[in-house]
Design a protein around this motif. Structure first.
Motif, PDB file in Angstrom:
ATOM      1  N   VAL A  68       8.521  -4.030  -2.964  1.00 42.66           N
ATOM      2  CA  VAL A  68       7.143  -4.130  -2.474  1.00 42.66           C
ATOM      3  C   VAL A  68       7.247  -4.833  -1.120  1.00 42.66           C
ATOM      4  O   VAL A  68       7.403  -6.054  -1.045  1.00 42.66           O
ATOM      5  CB  VAL A  68       6.226  -4.923  -3.429  1.00 42.66           C
ATOM      6  CG1 VAL A  68       4.818  -5.003  -2.842  1.00 42.66           C
ATOM      7  CG2 VAL A  68       6.188  -4.282  -4.809  1.00 42.66           C
ATOM      8  N   PHE A  69       7.159  -4.066  -0.046  1.00 43.89           N
ATOM      9  CA  PHE A  69       7.401  -4.599   1.289  1.00 43.89           C
ATOM     10  C   PHE A  69       6.188  -5.363   1.831  1.00 43.89           C
ATOM     11  O   PHE A  69       5.052  -5.077   1.463  1.00 43.89           O
ATOM     12  CB  PHE A  69       7.745  -3.469   2.257  1.00 43.89           C
ATOM     13  CG  PHE A  69       8.981  -2.693   1.878  1.00 43.89           C
ATOM     14  CD1 PHE A  69      10.138  -3.344   1.474  1.00 43.89           C
ATOM     15  CD2 PHE A  69       8.991  -1.306   1.935  1.00 43.89           C
ATOM     16  CE1 PHE A  69      11.279  -2.635   1.142  1.00 43.89           C
ATOM     17  CE2 PHE A  69      10.120  -0.584   1.609  1.00 43.89           C
ATOM     18  CZ  PHE A  69      11.264  -1.241   1.205  1.00 43.89           C
ATOM     19  N   SER A 121       3.886   4.993   1.161  1.00 48.63           N
ATOM     20  CA  SER A 121       4.117   3.602   0.761  1.00 48.63           C
ATOM     21  C   SER A 121       3.797   3.373  -0.716  1.00 48.63           C
ATOM     22  O   SER A 121       4.145   2.329  -1.267  1.00 48.63           O
ATOM     23  CB  SER A 121       3.283   2.655   1.629  1.00 48.63           C
ATOM     24  OG  SER A 121       1.898   2.928   1.477  1.00 48.63           O
ATOM     25  N   GLY A 122       3.130   4.340  -1.346  1.00 47.64           N
ATOM     26  CA  GLY A 122       2.847   4.211  -2.774  1.00 47.64           C
ATOM     27  C   GLY A 122       4.049   4.425  -3.658  1.00 47.64           C
ATOM     28  O   GLY A 122       4.009   4.123  -4.855  1.00 47.64           O
ATOM     29  N   VAL A 123       5.145   4.942  -3.095  1.00 50.25           N
ATOM     30  CA  VAL A 123       6.397   5.093  -3.848  1.00 50.25           C
ATOM     31  C   VAL A 123       7.037   3.718  -3.960  1.00 50.25           C
ATOM     32  O   VAL A 123       7.432   3.131  -2.957  1.00 50.25           O
ATOM     33  CB  VAL A 123       7.358   6.084  -3.149  1.00 50.25           C
ATOM     34  CG1 VAL A 123       8.663   6.197  -3.922  1.00 50.25           C
ATOM     35  CG2 VAL A 123       6.692   7.445  -2.988  1.00 50.25           C
ATOM     36  N   ALA A 124       7.151   3.196  -5.170  1.00 50.62           N
ATOM     37  CA  ALA A 124       7.568   1.805  -5.365  1.00 50.62           C
ATOM     38  C   ALA A 124       9.031   1.660  -5.765  1.00 50.62           C
ATOM     39  O   ALA A 124       9.517   0.531  -5.898  1.00 50.62           O
ATOM     40  CB  ALA A 124       6.694   1.141  -6.424  1.00 50.62           C
ATOM     41  N   TYR A 125       9.727   2.779  -5.956  1.00 49.56           N
ATOM     42  CA  TYR A 125      11.146   2.689  -6.314  1.00 49.56           C
ATOM     43  C   TYR A 125      11.854   3.965  -5.890  1.00 49.56           C
ATOM     44  O   TYR A 125      11.233   4.995  -5.627  1.00 49.56           O
ATOM     45  CB  TYR A 125      11.328   2.446  -7.813  1.00 49.56           C
ATOM     46  CG  TYR A 125      10.745   3.528  -8.695  1.00 49.56           C
ATOM     47  CD1 TYR A 125      11.476   4.666  -9.014  1.00 49.56           C
ATOM     48  CD2 TYR A 125       9.462   3.404  -9.215  1.00 49.56           C
ATOM     49  CE1 TYR A 125      10.941   5.664  -9.813  1.00 49.56           C
ATOM     50  CE2 TYR A 125       8.919   4.398 -10.013  1.00 49.56           C
ATOM     51  CZ  TYR A 125       9.671   5.525 -10.308  1.00 49.56           C
ATOM     52  OH  TYR A 125       9.125   6.508 -11.096  1.00 49.56           O
ATOM     53  N   ASN A 174       9.848 -11.706  10.649  1.00 51.22           N
ATOM     54  CA  ASN A 174       9.456 -12.927   9.947  1.00 51.22           C
ATOM     55  C   ASN A 174       8.739 -12.558   8.645  1.00 51.22           C
ATOM     56  O   ASN A 174       7.508 -12.603   8.554  1.00 51.22           O
ATOM     57  CB  ASN A 174       8.557 -13.777  10.841  1.00 51.22           C
ATOM     58  CG  ASN A 174       8.264 -15.130  10.225  1.00 51.22           C
ATOM     59  OD1 ASN A 174       8.949 -15.566   9.298  1.00 51.22           O
ATOM     60  ND2 ASN A 174       7.247 -15.806  10.734  1.00 51.22           N
ATOM     61  N   SER A 175       9.533 -12.191   7.649  1.00 50.53           N
ATOM     62  CA  SER A 175       8.987 -11.672   6.401  1.00 50.53           C
ATOM     63  C   SER A 175       9.912 -12.034   5.253  1.00 50.53           C
ATOM     64  O   SER A 175      11.041 -12.495   5.450  1.00 50.53           O
ATOM     65  CB  SER A 175       8.838 -10.146   6.500  1.00 50.53           C
ATOM     66  OG  SER A 175       8.392  -9.592   5.275  1.00 50.53           O
ATOM     67  N   SER A 176       9.400 -11.820   4.049  1.00 45.98           N
ATOM     68  CA  SER A 176      10.191 -11.992   2.833  1.00 45.98           C
ATOM     69  C   SER A 176       9.559 -11.145   1.732  1.00 45.98           C
ATOM     70  O   SER A 176       8.340 -11.006   1.677  1.00 45.98           O
ATOM     71  CB  SER A 176      10.218 -13.464   2.413  1.00 45.98           C
ATOM     72  OG  SER A 176      10.981 -13.632   1.230  1.00 45.98           O
ATOM     73  N   PHE A 177      10.386 -10.550   0.894  1.00 51.56           N
ATOM     74  CA  PHE A 177       9.903  -9.775  -0.245  1.00 51.56           C
ATOM     75  C   PHE A 177      10.975  -9.764  -1.324  1.00 51.56           C
ATOM     76  O   PHE A 177      12.129 -10.140  -1.083  1.00 51.56           O
ATOM     77  CB  PHE A 177       9.548  -8.333   0.172  1.00 51.56           C
ATOM     78  CG  PHE A 177      10.751  -7.466   0.429  1.00 51.56           C
ATOM     79  CD1 PHE A 177      11.221  -6.598  -0.553  1.00 51.56           C
ATOM     80  CD2 PHE A 177      11.417  -7.501   1.645  1.00 51.56           C
ATOM     81  CE1 PHE A 177      12.341  -5.797  -0.320  1.00 51.56           C
ATOM     82  CE2 PHE A 177      12.529  -6.713   1.891  1.00 51.56           C
ATOM     83  CZ  PHE A 177      12.992  -5.858   0.890  1.00 51.56           C
ATOM     84  N   ASP A 178      10.592  -9.356  -2.520  1.00 53.23           N
ATOM     85  CA  ASP A 178      11.535  -9.248  -3.634  1.00 53.23           C
ATOM     86  C   ASP A 178      12.005  -7.809  -3.786  1.00 53.23           C
ATOM     87  O   ASP A 178      11.185  -6.882  -3.864  1.00 53.23           O
ATOM     88  CB  ASP A 178      10.889  -9.691  -4.944  1.00 53.23           C
ATOM     89  CG  ASP A 178      10.646 -11.192  -5.001  1.00 53.23           C
ATOM     90  OD1 ASP A 178      11.237 -11.919  -4.175  1.00 53.23           O
ATOM     91  OD2 ASP A 178       9.862 -11.631  -5.862  1.00 53.23           O
TER      92      ASP A 178
END
Length: 207
Positions: A68-69, A121-125, A174-178
């Motif tokens: 999830v960007f 962007s709705g594609v999550a994997y 300047n970002s972070s995501f899992d």
């Protein structure tokens, strides 16, 4: 061969925050991490966290990547790594709020390229599959883990007699995501050997 023992994989550029358990890897990216070398941007960045495993023989490696960007160029995927001047990454990366890129970047002799196509962007994997046969590679992707499509065929020389194969995630701005990685496996190469005179397309099905 088969399912990878994730505890046997080794970090390159350890992330500050991560989880590795029996079934999955979760990387929380740090800002200003990237894998890119020289082309256009003139920078050399190889500080993205990678969890990798050395492999010497012909093989097929596969993994599922969830993401999830939060920012442009956030990215997560798989990598085949010889050294900082020679590697291939295949990933999904953020283009804008409505569009991601399904991309491959081959860095060869210190210069990176990128080839990509847009996905929603709705594609999550995404599932990725990488096959190696005698220095040649085939990279594929799948939306369901069953039906794979050709992304790229390329050649990469070994360094020190082996490759490092695994997963990576990074945030160039300047970002972070899992990023979550699961279903990691390595098997005998399923990419058929080419026989002289055979009529074969590069995107021949190998399911």
């Amino acid at each position: 061969m088969g399912k990878i023992n994730l505890n046997e994989m080794k970090w390159m550029n350890d992330p500050e925050r991560f989880i590795v358990n029996e079934n999955e890897i979760i990387i929380e990216t740090s800002p200003y991490t990237q894998l890119w070398s020289r082309t256009y941007f003139k920078c050399v960045c190889a500080n993205a966290p990678m969890l990798i495993l050395p492999v010497e023989e012909n093989f097929t490696f596969s993994a599922k990547v969830n993401y999830v960007f939060n920012e442009v160029n956030d990215q997560a995927g798989i990598i085949i790594y010889a050294n900082s001047d020679n590697y291939l990454k295949a990933c999904v990366q953020c283009l804008d709020s409505s569009t991601n890129l399904l991309s491959t970047t081959l860095t060869h002799h210190g210069y990176s390229d990128i080839a990509s196509r847009e996905i929603g962007s709705g594609v999550a994997y995404m599932y990725f599959r990488l096959s190696h046969r005698d220095g040649d590679f085939l990279i594929e992707n799948s939306f369901d883990g069953v039906h794979y499509k050709h992304m790229r065929m390329f050649h990469l020389k070994m360094r020190e007699g082996y490759f490092n194969v695994g997963v990576f995630a990074c945030s160039p701005y300047n970002s972070s995501f899992d990023a979550k990685f699961s279903k990691l496996s390595i098997d005998d190469c399923i990419w058929p050997e080419y026989k002289k005179g055979e009529i074969r397309l590069w995107n021949s099905k190998i399911d």
